[in-house]
Design a protein around this motif. Structure first.
Motif, PDB file in Angstrom:
ATOM      1  N   ARG A 121      -2.708  -9.906  14.588  1.00  0.00           N
ATOM      2  CA  ARG A 121      -4.427  -9.826  14.052  1.00  0.00           C
ATOM      3  C   ARG A 121      -4.369 -10.106  12.864  1.00  0.00           C
ATOM      4  NH1 ARG A 121      -8.134  -6.559  15.268  1.00  0.00           N
ATOM      5  NH2 ARG A 121      -7.451  -5.009  16.975  1.00  0.00           N
ATOM      6  N   MET A 122      -5.459 -11.078  12.850  1.00  0.00           N
ATOM      7  CA  MET A 122      -5.844 -11.628  11.759  1.00  0.00           C
ATOM      8  C   MET A 122      -5.888 -10.520  10.030  1.00  0.00           C
ATOM      9  SD  MET A 122      -6.571 -14.360  10.236  1.00  0.00           S
ATOM     10  CE  MET A 122      -7.815 -15.472  11.066  1.00  0.00           C
ATOM     11  N   GLU A 123      -4.944 -10.750   9.346  1.00  0.00           N
ATOM     12  CA  GLU A 123      -4.838  -9.832   8.503  1.00  0.00           C
ATOM     13  C   GLU A 123      -6.038  -9.727   7.812  1.00  0.00           C
ATOM     14  OE1 GLU A 123      -1.166 -12.394   8.874  1.00  0.00           O
ATOM     15  OE2 GLU A 123      -3.042 -12.835   8.901  1.00  0.00           O
ATOM     16  N   THR A 124      -6.702  -8.781   7.018  1.00  0.00           N
ATOM     17  CA  THR A 124      -7.246  -8.076   6.605  1.00  0.00           C
ATOM     18  C   THR A 124      -7.753  -7.731   5.159  1.00  0.00           C
ATOM     19  OG1 THR A 124      -7.409  -5.854   7.105  1.00  0.00           O
ATOM     20  CG2 THR A 124      -8.545  -7.170   8.851  1.00  0.00           C
ATOM     21  N   GLU A 125      -6.720  -7.724   4.577  1.00  0.00           N
ATOM     22  CA  GLU A 125      -6.364  -7.633   2.997  1.00  0.00           C
ATOM     23  C   GLU A 125      -4.706  -8.056   2.743  1.00  0.00           C
ATOM     24  OE1 GLU A 125      -6.904  -3.438   3.473  1.00  0.00           O
ATOM     25  OE2 GLU A 125      -4.914  -2.649   3.750  1.00  0.00           O
ATOM     26  N   VAL A 126      -5.080  -8.323   1.488  1.00  0.00           N
ATOM     27  CA  VAL A 126      -3.550  -8.117   0.727  1.00  0.00           C
ATOM     28  C   VAL A 126      -3.569  -7.025  -0.746  1.00  0.00           C
ATOM     29  CG1 VAL A 126      -5.294  -9.921   0.017  1.00  0.00           C
ATOM     30  CG2 VAL A 126      -1.854 -10.869   0.103  1.00  0.00           C
ATOM     31  N   GLU A 127      -2.125  -7.378  -0.676  1.00  0.00           N
ATOM     32  CA  GLU A 127      -2.450  -6.328  -2.209  1.00  0.00           C
ATOM     33  C   GLU A 127      -1.465  -7.558  -3.241  1.00  0.00           C
ATOM     34  OE1 GLU A 127       0.996  -3.240  -4.119  1.00  0.00           O
ATOM     35  OE2 GLU A 127       0.970  -3.575  -2.137  1.00  0.00           O
ATOM     36  N   ASP A 166      -0.285  -8.097  -7.472  1.00  0.00           N
ATOM     37  CA  ASP A 166      -0.648  -7.509  -8.729  1.00  0.00           C
ATOM     38  C   ASP A 166      -0.598  -5.983  -8.637  1.00  0.00           C
ATOM     39  OD1 ASP A 166       0.528  -9.532  -9.485  1.00  0.00           O
ATOM     40  OD2 ASP A 166      -1.862  -9.723 -10.662  1.00  0.00           O
ATOM     41  N   GLY A 167      -0.622  -4.640  -6.889  1.00  0.00           N
ATOM     42  CA  GLY A 167      -0.794  -3.441  -7.138  1.00  0.00           C
ATOM     43  C   GLY A 167      -2.528  -3.826  -6.789  1.00  0.00           C
ATOM     44  N   ASP A 168      -3.607  -4.385  -7.077  1.00  0.00           N
ATOM     45  CA  ASP A 168      -4.655  -4.707  -6.207  1.00  0.00           C
ATOM     46  C   ASP A 168      -4.584  -5.061  -5.203  1.00  0.00           C
ATOM     47  OD1 ASP A 168      -5.681  -3.109  -8.874  1.00  0.00           O
ATOM     48  OD2 ASP A 168      -5.813  -5.170  -9.806  1.00  0.00           O
ATOM     49  N   ILE A 169      -5.205  -3.643  -4.388  1.00  0.00           N
ATOM     50  CA  ILE A 169      -6.068  -4.428  -2.619  1.00  0.00           C
ATOM     51  C   ILE A 169      -7.384  -5.127  -2.218  1.00  0.00           C
ATOM     52  CG2 ILE A 169      -6.267  -3.641  -0.032  1.00  0.00           C
ATOM     53  CD1 ILE A 169      -3.089  -2.975  -1.710  1.00  0.00           C
ATOM     54  N   ILE A 170      -7.035  -6.751  -1.853  1.00  0.00           N
ATOM     55  CA  ILE A 170      -7.794  -7.527  -1.731  1.00  0.00           C
ATOM     56  C   ILE A 170      -8.491  -7.936  -0.675  1.00  0.00           C
ATOM     57  CG2 ILE A 170      -8.996  -9.414  -2.036  1.00  0.00           C
ATOM     58  CD1 ILE A 170      -7.166  -9.549  -4.585  1.00  0.00           C
ATOM     59  N   GLN A 171      -9.581  -6.987  -0.343  1.00  0.00           N
ATOM     60  CA  GLN A 171     -10.428  -7.650   1.422  1.00  0.00           C
ATOM     61  C   GLN A 171     -10.160  -8.855   1.427  1.00  0.00           C
ATOM     62  OE1 GLN A 171     -10.608  -4.756   3.384  1.00  0.00           O
ATOM     63  NE2 GLN A 171      -9.932  -3.617   1.315  1.00  0.00           N
ATOM     64  N   LEU A 172     -10.018  -9.337   2.571  1.00  0.00           N
ATOM     65  CA  LEU A 172      -9.989 -10.675   3.351  1.00  0.00           C
ATOM     66  C   LEU A 172     -11.144 -10.629   3.929  1.00  0.00           C
ATOM     67  CD1 LEU A 172      -5.969 -11.124   3.374  1.00  0.00           C
ATOM     68  CD2 LEU A 172      -7.320 -11.794   1.541  1.00  0.00           C
TER      69      LEU A 172
END
Length: 249
Positions: A153-159, A161-167
């Motif tokens: 499945r296509m990734e929906t988020e990435v971490e 520096d400790g922050d979760i970024i929505q993709l």
């Protein structure tokens, strides 16, 4: 299953569909005439034979429809772009046809810029799937993508520096509009998109990669088969005309 390509990076989806059509000799069953698509006419995509100086075969048009009754798939091949500002209208027309024809699922093919991958996307398969909200109706489709074709499945988020970024799901243009409409239609339309990371340039290997997965997903080939794709004659013109070798010798 109804298959629709995106007109996007490297034209990979269109090239993959031409490979499937030519290799498995799918039957052309019709054309789609829509005022929101740029008119186009050209030589036969698959037959370059000539007789008496005249090319044989059937003229290619903007949007063509092919079928395999054995695999129960209908492929739409779109060869010209949608008019600016008309994507919404064209998407609505396709979805209306989808409902009238009684298709089981909508499989959308797309490609996206490999320069914008996350670290986890740099290795392994470069194909991902994006699923509509109709999860119950897509259970078997997702199983085929994940287990049969080994597509994650296509990734929906990435971490970072400790922050979760929505993709983003990486769908643009027609794909984004079809997915939005599929999710907002009641009942939801079961839509699955296969998205390939690639770069603009020599994209025939990308098309072969996508066509391999597509053949297995649709049942035209079995998992592990070595598919001998039949290259369309139109691919001879992908890089433009050849240069005169005598200029350099």
């Amino acid at each position: 299953t109804y298959l629709q390509p995106a007109l996007t990076l490297g034209n990979v989806p269109q090239l993959a569909i031409d490979l499937i059509i030519n290799t498995y000799q799918l039957k052309r069953v019709g054309f789609i005439h829509n005022e929101n698509v740029v008119p186009l006419i050209g030589n036969d995509t698959f037959d370059s034979t000539t007789e008496g100086g005249q090319q044989q075969g059937t003229m290619s048009l903007s949007v063509e429809v092919f079928q395999s009754q054995q695999a129960k798939i209908t492929l739409v091949q779109q060869r010209s772009p949608i008019l600016e500002g008309c994507i919404h209208k064209f998407a609505n027309s396709l979805l209306q046809w989808y409902k009238q024809a009684g298709f089981r699922e909508l499989l959308f093919l797309a490609s996206t810029n490999a320069n914008k991958r996350t670290d986890s996307q740099l290795t392994g398969t470069q194909l991902r799937y994006v699923a509509a909200n109709a999860a119950a109706d897509l259970t078997k489709s997702i199983e085929r993508a994940e287990q049969l074709c080994l597509v994650p499945r296509m990734e929906t988020e990435v971490e970072v520096d400790g922050d979760i970024i929505q993709l983003s799901d990486r769908l643009t243009g027609l794909g984004r509009e079809l997915m939005r409409s599929s999710n907002n239609t009641q009942p939801n339309i079961p839509m699955l998109a296969l998205v390939l990371f690639c770069s603009e340039g020599e994209n025939t290997p990308d098309a072969i990669n996508m066509a391999n997965h597509l053949a297995v997903y649709t049942g035209l080939a079995n998992k592990g088969d070595k598919i001998e794709f039949k290259i369309p004659s139109s691919w001879k013109l992908l890089q433009g005309p050849s240069f005169d070798q005598s200029l350099f010798f």
